[in-house]
Design an enzyme around this catalytic site. Structure first.
Site, short mmCIF file in Angstrom:
data_model
loop_
_atom_site.label_atom_id
_atom_site.label_comp_id
_atom_site.label_asym_id
_atom_site.label_seq_id
_atom_site.Cartn_x
_atom_site.Cartn_y
_atom_site.Cartn_z
N HIS A 170 -27.47 7.78 30.59
CA HIS A 170 -26.83 8.96 30.02
C HIS A 170 -25.51 9.14 30.76
O HIS A 170 -25.51 9.40 31.97
CB HIS A 170 -27.73 10.19 30.20
CG HIS A 170 -27.14 11.46 29.67
ND1 HIS A 170 -27.86 12.32 28.88
CD2 HIS A 170 -25.93 12.05 29.84
CE1 HIS A 170 -27.11 13.37 28.57
NE2 HIS A 170 -25.93 13.23 29.15
N HIS A 204 -26.67 7.41 23.41
CA HIS A 204 -25.95 8.41 22.61
C HIS A 204 -24.43 8.43 22.82
O HIS A 204 -23.85 9.44 23.23
CB HIS A 204 -26.53 9.81 22.80
CG HIS A 204 -26.93 10.20 24.18
ND1 HIS A 204 -26.12 10.02 25.29
CD2 HIS A 204 -28.07 10.79 24.65
CE1 HIS A 204 -26.73 10.47 26.35
NE2 HIS A 204 -27.92 10.94 26.00
N HIS A 259 -35.42 6.38 21.86
CA HIS A 259 -34.89 7.50 22.64
C HIS A 259 -35.48 8.80 22.13
O HIS A 259 -34.94 9.45 21.23
CB HIS A 259 -33.37 7.53 22.53
CG HIS A 259 -32.71 8.47 23.47
ND1 HIS A 259 -31.38 8.38 23.81
CD2 HIS A 259 -33.18 9.54 24.17
CE1 HIS A 259 -31.06 9.33 24.66
NE2 HIS A 259 -32.15 10.06 24.89
N ASN A 264 -37.74 12.95 31.59
CA ASN A 264 -37.49 14.31 32.06
C ASN A 264 -38.52 15.29 31.51
O ASN A 264 -38.24 16.16 30.69
CB ASN A 264 -36.05 14.76 31.76
CG ASN A 264 -35.61 14.49 30.35
OD1 ASN A 264 -36.06 13.55 29.71
ND2 ASN A 264 -34.71 15.32 29.85
N ASP A 268 -32.64 10.72 19.95
CA ASP A 268 -32.64 11.66 21.07
C ASP A 268 -33.43 12.91 20.67
O ASP A 268 -33.04 14.04 20.97
CB ASP A 268 -31.23 12.01 21.52
CG ASP A 268 -31.18 12.70 22.89
OD1 ASP A 268 -32.23 12.78 23.54
OD2 ASP A 268 -30.08 13.14 23.28
N HIS A 273 -37.86 12.55 23.32
CA HIS A 273 -38.39 13.46 24.34
C HIS A 273 -39.58 14.19 23.70
O HIS A 273 -39.38 15.17 22.98
CB HIS A 273 -37.34 14.46 24.79
CG HIS A 273 -36.09 13.85 25.36
ND1 HIS A 273 -35.89 13.69 26.71
CD2 HIS A 273 -34.99 13.35 24.74
CE1 HIS A 273 -34.71 13.13 26.91
NE2 HIS A 273 -34.14 12.91 25.74
N PHE A 274 -40.78 13.71 23.96
CA PHE A 274 -41.96 14.32 23.37
C PHE A 274 -42.51 15.48 24.21
O PHE A 274 -43.50 16.09 23.85
CB PHE A 274 -43.04 13.26 23.12
CG PHE A 274 -42.89 12.51 21.82
CD1 PHE A 274 -41.75 12.66 21.04
CD2 PHE A 274 -43.89 11.66 21.38
CE1 PHE A 274 -41.62 11.97 19.84
CE2 PHE A 274 -43.76 10.96 20.17
CZ PHE A 274 -42.63 11.12 19.40
N ARG A 275 -41.88 15.77 25.36
CA ARG A 275 -42.11 16.99 26.16
C ARG A 275 -43.47 17.05 26.84
O ARG A 275 -43.83 18.10 27.38
CB ARG A 275 -41.94 18.24 25.28
CG ARG A 275 -40.63 18.36 24.54
CD ARG A 275 -39.45 18.36 25.45
NE ARG A 275 -38.22 18.74 24.77
CZ ARG A 275 -37.00 18.54 25.25
NH1 ARG A 275 -36.85 17.93 26.42
NH2 ARG A 275 -35.95 18.93 24.58
N HIS A 300 -36.93 22.06 20.90
CA HIS A 300 -36.95 23.33 21.62
C HIS A 300 -37.39 24.41 20.64
O HIS A 300 -37.18 24.28 19.42
CB HIS A 300 -35.57 23.71 22.16
CG HIS A 300 -35.02 22.78 23.18
ND1 HIS A 300 -35.49 22.72 24.48
CD2 HIS A 300 -34.02 21.86 23.10
CE1 HIS A 300 -34.79 21.80 25.15
NE2 HIS A 300 -33.91 21.26 24.34
#
Length: 446
Positions: free
Chosen positions: A182, A240, A64, A98, A310, A66-68, A314
Protein backbone atom coordinates in the site's frame (compact mmCIF):
# COMPACT_ATOMS: atom_id res chain seq x y z
CA UNK A 1 -20.03 -39.19 -3.31
CA UNK A 2 -18.90 -39.48 -6.93
CA UNK A 3 -20.70 -37.01 -9.19
CA UNK A 4 -20.34 -35.85 -12.81
CA UNK A 5 -21.93 -32.56 -13.92
CA UNK A 6 -22.15 -31.34 -17.52
CA UNK A 7 -22.47 -27.63 -18.27
CA UNK A 8 -23.23 -27.40 -21.97
CA UNK A 9 -23.51 -24.84 -24.76
CA UNK A 10 -21.89 -21.92 -22.91
CA UNK A 11 -19.48 -19.43 -24.42
CA UNK A 12 -16.31 -20.51 -22.64
CA UNK A 13 -13.79 -17.72 -22.00
CA UNK A 14 -10.29 -18.87 -21.08
CA UNK A 15 -6.67 -18.03 -21.85
CA UNK A 16 -7.41 -15.48 -24.55
CA UNK A 17 -10.14 -17.41 -26.36
CA UNK A 18 -13.92 -17.46 -26.45
CA UNK A 19 -15.71 -20.47 -27.96
CA UNK A 20 -18.96 -22.34 -27.62
CA UNK A 21 -18.54 -25.58 -25.75
CA UNK A 22 -19.22 -27.71 -22.71
CA UNK A 23 -17.41 -28.50 -19.50
CA UNK A 24 -17.57 -31.60 -17.34
CA UNK A 25 -17.09 -31.41 -13.58
CA UNK A 26 -16.16 -34.61 -11.78
CA UNK A 27 -16.35 -34.14 -8.01
CA UNK A 28 -14.06 -31.16 -7.24
CA UNK A 29 -12.23 -30.92 -10.56
CA UNK A 30 -12.68 -30.04 -14.20
CA UNK A 31 -12.70 -33.39 -15.96
CA UNK A 32 -13.13 -32.35 -19.59
CA UNK A 33 -13.57 -29.29 -21.80
CA UNK A 34 -15.35 -29.96 -25.10
CA UNK A 35 -15.37 -27.48 -27.96
CA UNK A 36 -18.49 -27.25 -30.13
CA UNK A 37 -22.24 -26.95 -29.68
CA UNK A 38 -24.22 -29.92 -28.34
CA UNK A 39 -21.07 -32.07 -28.08
CA UNK A 40 -21.31 -34.67 -25.35
CA UNK A 41 -18.70 -36.43 -23.23
CA UNK A 42 -17.97 -40.12 -23.76
CA UNK A 43 -19.01 -40.91 -20.18
CA UNK A 44 -22.54 -39.61 -19.45
CA UNK A 45 -23.03 -37.02 -16.69
CA UNK A 46 -25.23 -37.43 -13.63
CA UNK A 47 -26.55 -33.87 -13.99
CA UNK A 48 -26.76 -31.44 -16.91
CA UNK A 49 -27.11 -27.68 -17.09
CA UNK A 50 -27.93 -26.08 -20.43
CA UNK A 51 -26.04 -22.77 -20.28
CA UNK A 52 -27.15 -21.56 -23.71
CA UNK A 53 -26.78 -17.78 -23.82
CA UNK A 54 -24.38 -17.68 -20.86
CA UNK A 55 -20.65 -17.08 -20.67
CA UNK A 56 -18.63 -19.56 -18.61
CA UNK A 57 -15.59 -18.03 -16.88
CA UNK A 58 -13.09 -19.24 -14.30
CA UNK A 59 -14.20 -18.25 -10.81
CA UNK A 60 -12.99 -14.76 -9.97
CA UNK A 61 -9.94 -14.50 -7.70
CA UNK A 62 -10.16 -11.30 -5.66
CA UNK A 63 -6.64 -10.85 -4.33
CA UNK A 64 -7.43 -7.86 -2.13
CA UNK A 65 -10.23 -8.10 0.44
CA UNK A 66 -10.88 -7.17 4.05
CA UNK A 67 -13.35 -9.64 5.54
CA UNK A 68 -12.90 -8.06 9.03
CA UNK A 69 -12.63 -11.38 10.82
CA UNK A 70 -11.49 -11.58 13.61
CA UNK A 71 -12.17 -8.59 15.79
CA UNK A 72 -14.29 -6.35 13.55
CA UNK A 73 -17.22 -8.66 12.98
CA UNK A 74 -19.86 -6.05 13.87
CA UNK A 75 -19.46 -4.84 10.26
CA UNK A 76 -18.49 -8.03 8.35
CA UNK A 77 -17.34 -11.60 8.89
CA UNK A 78 -16.10 -14.61 6.96
CA UNK A 79 -19.58 -16.01 6.52
CA UNK A 80 -21.39 -12.90 5.32
CA UNK A 81 -18.66 -11.66 3.00
CA UNK A 82 -17.97 -15.05 1.43
CA UNK A 83 -21.69 -15.32 0.65
CA UNK A 84 -21.46 -11.90 -1.01
CA UNK A 85 -18.43 -13.11 -2.94
CA UNK A 86 -20.20 -16.26 -4.17
CA UNK A 87 -23.20 -14.19 -5.27
CA UNK A 88 -20.77 -12.11 -7.33
CA UNK A 89 -18.98 -15.01 -9.01
CA UNK A 90 -15.90 -14.83 -6.74
CA UNK A 91 -14.60 -18.24 -5.71
CA UNK A 92 -11.25 -17.34 -4.09
CA UNK A 93 -10.18 -14.41 -1.92
CA UNK A 94 -6.86 -13.31 -0.48
CA UNK A 95 -7.55 -11.50 2.78
CA UNK A 96 -5.58 -8.63 4.31
CA UNK A 97 -3.91 -8.61 7.75
CA UNK A 98 -5.38 -5.47 9.36
CA UNK A 99 -7.83 -7.29 11.62
CA UNK A 100 -7.92 -7.47 15.44
CA UNK A 101 -5.46 -8.89 16.27
CA UNK A 102 -3.41 -7.95 13.22
CA UNK A 103 -2.00 -10.88 11.27
CA UNK A 104 1.63 -10.22 12.18
CA UNK A 105 2.42 -13.42 14.11
CA UNK A 106 2.19 -17.08 13.18
CA UNK A 107 -0.41 -17.52 15.94
CA UNK A 108 -2.71 -14.84 14.50
CA UNK A 109 -2.24 -16.29 11.00
CA UNK A 110 -3.26 -19.76 12.18
CA UNK A 111 -6.27 -18.27 13.99
CA UNK A 112 -7.54 -16.78 10.73
CA UNK A 113 -7.14 -20.10 8.96
CA UNK A 114 -9.18 -21.75 11.71
CA UNK A 115 -11.93 -19.13 11.46
CA UNK A 116 -12.11 -19.51 7.69
CA UNK A 117 -12.29 -23.30 7.92
CA UNK A 118 -15.37 -22.93 10.12
CA UNK A 119 -17.17 -20.09 8.33
CA UNK A 120 -15.86 -19.27 4.82
CA UNK A 121 -18.08 -20.51 1.97
CA UNK A 122 -15.41 -20.00 -0.75
CA UNK A 123 -11.67 -20.61 -1.05
CA UNK A 124 -9.29 -18.42 0.92
CA UNK A 125 -5.71 -17.38 1.49
CA UNK A 126 -4.19 -14.84 3.84
CA UNK A 127 -1.50 -12.20 3.72
CA UNK A 128 1.00 -11.84 6.55
CA UNK A 129 1.43 -8.26 7.74
CA UNK A 130 4.85 -6.63 7.76
CA UNK A 131 5.89 -4.62 10.82
CA UNK A 132 9.15 -3.06 11.91
CA UNK A 133 9.50 -5.81 14.52
CA UNK A 134 8.65 -9.10 12.73
CA UNK A 135 11.19 -9.41 9.90
CA UNK A 136 12.71 -12.54 11.47
CA UNK A 137 9.28 -14.20 11.61
CA UNK A 138 8.58 -13.42 7.97
CA UNK A 139 11.77 -15.15 6.88
CA UNK A 140 10.45 -18.43 8.35
CA UNK A 141 6.94 -18.41 6.85
CA UNK A 142 5.70 -21.39 4.87
CA UNK A 143 5.81 -20.30 1.21
CA UNK A 144 3.12 -22.85 0.27
CA UNK A 145 0.68 -21.59 2.91
CA UNK A 146 1.05 -17.78 2.92
CA UNK A 147 -0.03 -15.87 -0.18
CA UNK A 148 2.32 -12.95 0.41
CA UNK A 149 3.53 -10.12 2.61
CA UNK A 150 1.29 -7.06 2.95
CA UNK A 151 3.37 -3.94 3.46
CA UNK A 152 1.91 -0.59 4.47
CA UNK A 153 4.75 1.62 3.30
CA UNK A 154 4.35 5.19 4.35
CA UNK A 155 0.67 4.99 5.32
CA UNK A 156 -0.07 3.83 8.81
CA UNK A 157 -2.44 1.00 9.69
CA UNK A 158 -1.93 0.35 13.38
CA UNK A 159 1.59 -0.93 14.03
CA UNK A 160 1.98 -2.21 10.47
CA UNK A 161 3.50 1.03 9.17
CA UNK A 162 7.00 0.15 7.98
CA UNK A 163 8.99 3.31 7.34
CA UNK A 164 12.43 2.40 8.63
CA UNK A 165 14.84 2.35 5.67
CA UNK A 166 16.97 -0.48 7.02
CA UNK A 167 13.91 -2.65 7.70
CA UNK A 168 12.52 -1.95 4.25
CA UNK A 169 15.80 -2.82 2.57
CA UNK A 170 16.06 -6.08 4.52
CA UNK A 171 12.49 -7.03 3.61
CA UNK A 172 12.89 -6.26 -0.09
CA UNK A 173 16.23 -8.03 -0.28
CA UNK A 174 15.32 -11.23 1.56
CA UNK A 175 11.57 -11.81 1.14
CA UNK A 176 10.86 -15.25 -0.35
CA UNK A 177 7.21 -14.25 -0.83
CA UNK A 178 5.56 -11.67 -3.07
CA UNK A 179 5.28 -8.27 -1.39
CA UNK A 180 2.00 -6.44 -1.89
CA UNK A 181 2.37 -2.81 -0.91
CA UNK A 182 0.00 0.00 0.00
CA UNK A 183 1.79 3.10 -1.27
CA UNK A 184 0.92 6.49 0.20
CA UNK A 185 3.29 8.89 1.97
CA UNK A 186 2.12 9.73 5.48
CA UNK A 187 4.36 12.79 5.62
CA UNK A 188 2.73 14.29 2.53
CA UNK A 189 -0.78 13.27 3.67
CA UNK A 190 -0.27 14.87 7.09
CA UNK A 191 0.97 18.13 5.53
CA UNK A 192 -2.02 18.20 3.19
CA UNK A 193 -4.47 17.49 6.00
CA UNK A 194 -3.07 20.26 8.16
CA UNK A 195 -3.35 22.75 5.28
CA UNK A 196 -6.94 21.70 4.56
CA UNK A 197 -7.86 22.00 8.25
CA UNK A 198 -6.52 25.53 8.32
CA UNK A 199 -8.67 26.38 5.30
CA UNK A 200 -11.81 24.32 5.92
CA UNK A 201 -11.99 23.35 9.60
CA UNK A 202 -11.11 20.27 11.60
CA UNK A 203 -13.11 17.85 9.41
CA UNK A 204 -12.95 19.11 5.82
CA UNK A 205 -15.67 18.06 3.41
CA UNK A 206 -15.07 14.69 1.75
CA UNK A 207 -14.55 16.41 -1.61
CA UNK A 208 -11.12 17.43 -0.27
CA UNK A 209 -10.13 13.81 0.35
CA UNK A 210 -8.24 13.47 -2.97
CA UNK A 211 -6.35 16.69 -2.20
CA UNK A 212 -5.31 15.27 1.18
CA UNK A 213 -4.40 11.80 -0.06
CA UNK A 214 -2.96 13.34 -3.16
CA UNK A 215 -1.32 12.19 -6.37
CA UNK A 216 1.99 13.34 -4.92
CA UNK A 217 1.48 11.16 -1.81
CA UNK A 218 0.82 8.11 -3.97
CA UNK A 219 3.58 8.68 -6.49
CA UNK A 220 6.33 9.35 -3.95
CA UNK A 221 5.61 6.11 -2.09
CA UNK A 222 5.10 3.96 -5.21
CA UNK A 223 8.33 5.28 -6.74
CA UNK A 224 10.20 4.32 -3.58
CA UNK A 225 8.74 0.80 -3.56
CA UNK A 226 9.52 0.25 -7.24
CA UNK A 227 13.06 1.55 -6.77
CA UNK A 228 13.66 -0.92 -3.92
CA UNK A 229 12.16 -3.81 -5.89
CA UNK A 230 14.35 -3.07 -8.91
CA UNK A 231 17.43 -2.87 -6.70
CA UNK A 232 16.84 -6.24 -5.04
CA UNK A 233 14.88 -8.12 -7.71
CA UNK A 234 11.85 -8.38 -5.43
CA UNK A 235 8.48 -9.77 -6.54
CA UNK A 236 6.41 -6.61 -5.96
CA UNK A 237 2.70 -6.08 -6.50
CA UNK A 238 1.52 -2.49 -5.95
CA UNK A 239 -2.02 -2.39 -4.59
CA UNK A 240 -4.81 -0.06 -5.73
CA UNK A 241 -2.91 2.21 -8.09
CA UNK A 242 -5.12 5.30 -8.34
CA UNK A 243 -3.30 7.88 -10.48
CA UNK A 244 -2.25 8.31 -14.08
CA UNK A 245 1.20 9.42 -12.94
CA UNK A 246 1.94 6.14 -11.12
CA UNK A 247 1.34 4.14 -14.30
CA UNK A 248 4.65 5.39 -15.68
CA UNK A 249 6.44 3.39 -12.96
CA UNK A 250 5.47 0.00 -14.46
CA UNK A 251 7.54 -0.43 -17.64
CA UNK A 252 7.51 -3.86 -19.33
CA UNK A 253 11.26 -4.37 -18.84
CA UNK A 254 10.78 -5.56 -15.23
CA UNK A 255 7.90 -8.09 -15.17
CA UNK A 256 8.43 -8.89 -11.47
CA UNK A 257 6.85 -5.51 -10.63
CA UNK A 258 3.10 -5.45 -11.26
CA UNK A 259 0.16 -3.13 -10.62
CA UNK A 260 -3.32 -3.72 -9.26
CA UNK A 261 -6.24 -1.40 -9.93
CA UNK A 262 -9.39 -1.64 -7.83
CA UNK A 263 -12.92 -1.39 -9.12
CA UNK A 264 -13.86 1.88 -7.32
CA UNK A 265 -11.07 3.77 -9.08
CA UNK A 266 -12.40 2.50 -12.42
CA UNK A 267 -16.01 3.46 -11.73
CA UNK A 268 -15.86 6.75 -9.83
CA UNK A 269 -14.10 10.10 -10.05
CA UNK A 270 -14.00 13.23 -7.89
CA UNK A 271 -17.24 14.50 -9.42
CA UNK A 272 -19.07 11.63 -7.68
CA UNK A 273 -18.36 12.96 -4.16
CA UNK A 274 -21.23 15.43 -4.63
CA UNK A 275 -23.64 12.55 -5.24
CA UNK A 276 -22.26 9.77 -3.05
CA UNK A 277 -20.28 11.59 -0.35
CA UNK A 278 -18.31 9.40 2.03
CA UNK A 279 -19.77 6.22 0.52
CA UNK A 280 -16.90 6.41 -1.98
CA UNK A 281 -14.27 7.54 0.53
CA UNK A 282 -11.40 5.05 0.34
CA UNK A 283 -7.61 5.02 0.65
CA UNK A 284 -6.05 5.86 -1.72
CA UNK A 285 -8.72 8.36 -2.69
CA UNK A 286 -10.89 8.32 -5.78
CA UNK A 287 -9.30 11.08 -7.84
CA UNK A 288 -9.81 12.90 -11.15
CA UNK A 289 -11.68 11.93 -14.29
CA UNK A 290 -8.34 11.95 -16.12
CA UNK A 291 -6.98 9.42 -13.62
CA UNK A 292 -10.04 7.21 -14.04
CA UNK A 293 -9.74 7.24 -17.83
CA UNK A 294 -6.00 6.53 -17.69
CA UNK A 295 -6.57 3.55 -15.39
CA UNK A 296 -9.22 2.20 -17.75
CA UNK A 297 -6.85 2.54 -20.68
CA UNK A 298 -4.12 0.75 -18.70
CA UNK A 299 -6.41 -2.30 -18.40
CA UNK A 300 -6.36 -2.63 -22.15
CA UNK A 301 -2.68 -1.88 -22.77
CA UNK A 302 -1.37 -4.33 -20.16
CA UNK A 303 0.26 -1.84 -17.78
CA UNK A 304 -2.17 -3.06 -15.11
CA UNK A 305 -1.96 -6.77 -14.23
CA UNK A 306 -4.92 -7.35 -11.89
CA UNK A 307 -8.31 -5.92 -10.98
CA UNK A 308 -9.46 -6.42 -7.40
CA UNK A 309 -11.93 -4.73 -5.07
CA UNK A 310 -10.20 -3.73 -1.82
CA UNK A 311 -13.56 -4.86 -0.41
CA UNK A 312 -13.69 -3.04 2.93
CA UNK A 313 -17.12 -3.04 4.62
CA UNK A 314 -18.08 -0.47 7.25
CA UNK A 315 -21.41 0.34 8.86
CA UNK A 316 -23.00 3.47 7.41
CA UNK A 317 -22.81 5.19 10.80
CA UNK A 318 -19.03 4.80 10.61
CA UNK A 319 -19.07 6.67 7.28
CA UNK A 320 -20.51 9.84 8.82
CA UNK A 321 -18.39 12.98 8.77
CA UNK A 322 -15.94 14.35 6.25
CA UNK A 323 -12.44 13.74 4.94
CA UNK A 324 -10.99 13.37 8.45
CA UNK A 325 -13.78 11.76 10.49
CA UNK A 326 -15.45 9.28 8.15
CA UNK A 327 -13.77 5.89 7.84
CA UNK A 328 -12.36 4.85 4.47
CA UNK A 329 -13.44 1.81 2.50
CA UNK A 330 -16.50 0.38 0.81
CA UNK A 331 -18.10 -3.02 0.13
CA UNK A 332 -17.64 -4.03 -3.50
CA UNK A 333 -17.05 -7.77 -3.91
CA UNK A 334 -20.60 -8.84 -4.79
CA UNK A 335 -20.83 -6.48 -7.75
CA UNK A 336 -17.26 -6.29 -9.03
CA UNK A 337 -17.68 -8.79 -11.85
CA UNK A 338 -20.97 -7.35 -13.11
CA UNK A 339 -19.49 -3.83 -12.90
CA UNK A 340 -16.48 -4.93 -14.96
CA UNK A 341 -18.76 -6.64 -17.47
CA UNK A 342 -20.49 -3.29 -17.90
CA UNK A 343 -17.08 -1.93 -18.92
CA UNK A 344 -16.85 -4.76 -21.46
CA UNK A 345 -20.17 -3.60 -22.91
CA UNK A 346 -18.82 -0.03 -23.01
CA UNK A 347 -15.82 -1.19 -25.02
CA UNK A 348 -13.25 -0.39 -22.31
CA UNK A 349 -11.82 -3.93 -22.50
CA UNK A 350 -12.63 -7.31 -23.98
CA UNK A 351 -14.06 -10.15 -21.95
CA UNK A 352 -10.93 -12.22 -22.57
CA UNK A 353 -8.85 -9.42 -21.02
CA UNK A 354 -11.26 -9.22 -18.07
CA UNK A 355 -10.63 -12.92 -17.37
CA UNK A 356 -6.88 -12.32 -17.63
CA UNK A 357 -7.08 -9.50 -15.06
CA UNK A 358 -9.48 -11.09 -12.58
CA UNK A 359 -8.66 -14.82 -12.86
CA UNK A 360 -5.44 -15.76 -14.68
CA UNK A 361 -3.07 -13.05 -13.48
CA UNK A 362 -3.94 -13.25 -9.76
CA UNK A 363 -3.23 -16.99 -9.97
CA UNK A 364 0.07 -16.36 -11.78
CA UNK A 365 1.32 -13.53 -9.58
CA UNK A 366 0.68 -15.36 -6.32
CA UNK A 367 1.43 -18.86 -7.71
CA UNK A 368 -1.98 -20.22 -6.71
CA UNK A 369 -2.13 -23.95 -7.37
CA UNK A 370 -4.77 -25.41 -9.70
CA UNK A 371 -7.05 -22.38 -9.81
CA UNK A 372 -7.65 -19.34 -11.98
CA UNK A 373 -7.92 -21.21 -15.30
CA UNK A 374 -10.33 -23.56 -17.02
CA UNK A 375 -8.02 -26.53 -17.44
CA UNK A 376 -8.61 -30.24 -17.14
CA UNK A 377 -7.47 -31.38 -13.70
CA UNK A 378 -7.87 -27.92 -12.16
CA UNK A 379 -10.33 -27.21 -9.38
CA UNK A 380 -13.82 -26.59 -10.72
CA UNK A 381 -14.15 -22.92 -9.68
CA UNK A 382 -16.57 -21.59 -12.29
CA UNK A 383 -19.01 -18.73 -12.80
CA UNK A 384 -21.82 -18.52 -15.35
CA UNK A 385 -22.88 -15.00 -16.34
CA UNK A 386 -25.70 -13.94 -18.64
CA UNK A 387 -25.48 -10.83 -20.82
CA UNK A 388 -28.39 -8.54 -21.78
CA UNK A 389 -30.16 -9.28 -18.50
CA UNK A 390 -30.64 -5.87 -16.88
CA UNK A 391 -31.35 -5.59 -13.19
CA UNK A 392 -31.17 -2.75 -10.66
CA UNK A 393 -29.34 -3.03 -7.35
CA UNK A 394 -31.55 -2.56 -4.30
CA UNK A 395 -30.55 -3.20 -0.66
CA UNK A 396 -32.50 -6.46 -0.44
CA UNK A 397 -30.02 -8.01 -2.92
CA UNK A 398 -26.96 -7.21 -0.78
CA UNK A 399 -25.33 -10.14 1.04
CA UNK A 400 -22.65 -8.14 2.91
CA UNK A 401 -23.39 -7.65 6.59
CA UNK A 402 -23.10 -3.84 6.33
CA UNK A 403 -26.11 -3.89 3.93
CA UNK A 404 -25.22 -0.97 1.68
CA UNK A 405 -23.36 -0.36 -1.55
CA UNK A 406 -22.20 2.76 -3.39
CA UNK A 407 -23.75 1.14 -6.48
CA UNK A 408 -27.33 1.10 -5.13
CA UNK A 409 -29.69 2.23 -7.86
CA UNK A 410 -27.31 1.25 -10.66
CA UNK A 411 -28.71 -0.95 -13.42
CA UNK A 412 -26.29 -3.69 -14.49
CA UNK A 413 -26.41 -5.27 -17.93
CA UNK A 414 -25.16 -8.72 -16.86
CA UNK A 415 -26.16 -11.03 -14.05
CA UNK A 416 -24.36 -13.82 -12.24
CA UNK A 417 -26.45 -16.97 -12.73
CA UNK A 418 -24.39 -19.68 -11.06
CA UNK A 419 -21.18 -19.98 -9.06
CA UNK A 420 -19.45 -23.32 -8.62
CA UNK A 421 -16.80 -23.61 -5.91
CA UNK A 422 -14.70 -26.78 -6.01
CA UNK A 423 -17.34 -28.31 -8.24
CA UNK A 424 -20.22 -27.51 -5.90
CA UNK A 425 -23.08 -25.30 -7.10
CA UNK A 426 -22.88 -22.74 -4.31
CA UNK A 427 -24.90 -19.90 -5.82
CA UNK A 428 -27.84 -20.46 -8.14
CA UNK A 429 -29.99 -17.69 -9.63
CA UNK A 430 -30.24 -15.46 -6.59
CA UNK A 431 -29.70 -17.92 -3.74
CA UNK A 432 -26.89 -19.52 -1.76
CA UNK A 433 -27.71 -23.19 -2.13
CA UNK A 434 -26.13 -24.55 1.06
CA UNK A 435 -25.09 -22.40 4.02
CA UNK A 436 -23.14 -25.36 5.41
CA UNK A 437 -20.76 -25.57 2.44
CA UNK A 438 -17.17 -24.50 3.17
CA UNK A 439 -14.38 -23.55 0.80
CA UNK A 440 -10.76 -24.69 0.98
CA UNK A 441 -7.48 -23.00 1.86
CA UNK A 442 -5.58 -22.30 -1.34
CA UNK A 443 -1.98 -23.43 -1.67
CA UNK A 444 0.89 -21.77 -3.48
CA UNK A 445 3.30 -23.46 -5.87
CA UNK A 446 6.62 -21.88 -4.94
Amino acid sequence: MHKRTLIKNAVIVNEGRSFTGSLVIENHHIEEIIEGRDKRPVIPADEETDADGCYLLPGIIDEHVHFRDPGLTHKADMGSESRAAAAGGVTTVLDMPNTVPQTVTTESFDEKLAIAAKHCHINYGFFFGAANTNIATMEKLNRHKVCGIKLFMGSSTGNMLVDDEETLSTLFEHSRLPIMVHCESSAIINRNLERMRQLHGNDPDVRFHPAIRSTEACYASTERAVRLARRYGTRLHVAHVSTERELSLFPPDFPNITAEVCVPHLLFSEKDYARLGTRIKCNPAVKTEADRLALREALRTGIVSTVATDHAPHLLREKKGGAAAAVSGMPMIQFSLTAMLDLVDEGVLGIERLVELMCHNPARIFSIENRGFLREGYKADIVLVRPKSPWTLTPNRIESKCNWSPLEGHTFGWRVEQTYCNGFLLYNKGYITDHNFRGQPVTFNR
